[in-house]
Write a protein that holds these residues in place. Structure first.
Motif, PDB file in Angstrom:
ATOM      1  N   VAL A 124       0.835  -1.205   0.000  1.00 41.50           N
ATOM      2  CA  VAL A 124       0.000   0.000   0.000  1.00 41.50           C
ATOM      3  C   VAL A 124       0.868   1.254   0.000  1.00 41.50           C
ATOM      4  O   VAL A 124       0.621   2.205  -0.751  1.00 41.50           O
ATOM      5  CB  VAL A 124      -0.955   0.000   1.212  1.00 41.50           C
ATOM      6  CG1 VAL A 124      -1.748   1.302   1.261  1.00 41.50           C
ATOM      7  CG2 VAL A 124      -1.893  -1.191   1.156  1.00 41.50           C
ATOM      8  N   ALA A 128       1.177   4.041  -3.009  1.00 41.92           N
ATOM      9  CA  ALA A 128       0.907   5.453  -2.698  1.00 41.92           C
ATOM     10  C   ALA A 128       2.085   6.329  -3.121  1.00 41.92           C
ATOM     11  O   ALA A 128       1.891   7.415  -3.689  1.00 41.92           O
ATOM     12  CB  ALA A 128       0.633   5.612  -1.203  1.00 41.92           C
ATOM     13  N   ALA A 131       2.025   6.739  -6.818  1.00 41.41           N
ATOM     14  CA  ALA A 131       0.991   7.688  -7.237  1.00 41.41           C
ATOM     15  C   ALA A 131       1.471   9.130  -7.077  1.00 41.41           C
ATOM     16  O   ALA A 131       1.219   9.986  -7.941  1.00 41.41           O
ATOM     17  CB  ALA A 131      -0.280   7.465  -6.422  1.00 41.41           C
TER      18      ALA A 131
END
Length: 207
Positions: A124, A128, A131
């Motif tokens: 995760v 992130a 991104a």
């Protein structure tokens, strides 16, 4: 010819190293690909890598393999595409084959289960981070920021491919309207940096 084979081997080895540690799929590869391809090797620019990932998601197939193939083709043509594709696929194939053989022996091991729980949480964070890195090159003005804000909730209701196509249409329409209204169109952050540098002498930077 020797230089070409060297480049092909470097492409193969680069993606061969990246593939085994990218738990979470193609999106987890983004920081590592950028570090190897943009920072270390200087084969491509950060904006080009972002474009490659956008294109990789819009066609069928695994994002990791698609991205490696596109990057390899950009650098060394068809041979480069083949070298990168083999490099990114081979480690995964070998690991899955090995895990398939060992699965029945390790599936109930509490230490293995605990390790995978931590790995899932780490994925995760990696996605992130990826991104954020893409956002730094993709968001160039208010219109692209608005497309991002609208696109996030849309992903909960439509397929990612449809969201990408909608984003492409929104970009075409937005740029067309801007040009008709006489606004300057910024295609990437380099345009903004250039604009800021043009004003430096007037702001005292050149003194």
């Amino acid at each position: 010819m020797k230089g070409q084979w060297k480049t092909l081997f470097q492409l193969f080895w680069t993606f061969f190293k990246i593939s085994p540690v990218t738990f979470g799929g193609g999106f987890a590869m983004i920081p590592l690909i950028e570090k190897e391809v943009v920072v270390k090797r200087k084969w491509l620019k950060s904006e080009e890598v972002t474009d490659v990932f956008a294109l990789s998601q819009s066609v069928p197939g695994a994002v990791a393999i698609n991205s490696a193939t596109f990057i390899g083709h950009r650098i060394a043509g068809m041979k480069g595409a083949a070298a990168a594709m083999i490099g990114v696929s081979l480690p995964t194939f070998l690991i899955v084959l090995l895990l398939g053989i060992l699965y029945f022996f390790i599936q109930d091991n509490p230490k293995i289960e605990a390790a995978f729980i931590s790995i899932r949480v780490s994925i995760v964070a990696i996605i992130a981070f990826a991104a954020i890195k893409i956002g730094k090159t993709a968001i160039v003005d208010r219109s692209t920021f608005c497309i991002l804000i609208v696109g996030i909730p849309v992903l909960f209701f439509v397929q990612p491919v449809l969201a990408i196509l909608a984003g492409a249409i929104a970009g075409i329409v937005t740029i067309s309207i801007k040009r008709k209204l006489g606004y300057e169109v910024k295609m990437d952050r380099k345009d903004r940096r250039k604009e800021e540098n043009d004003f430096e002498p007037f702001m005292g930077a050149g003194i």
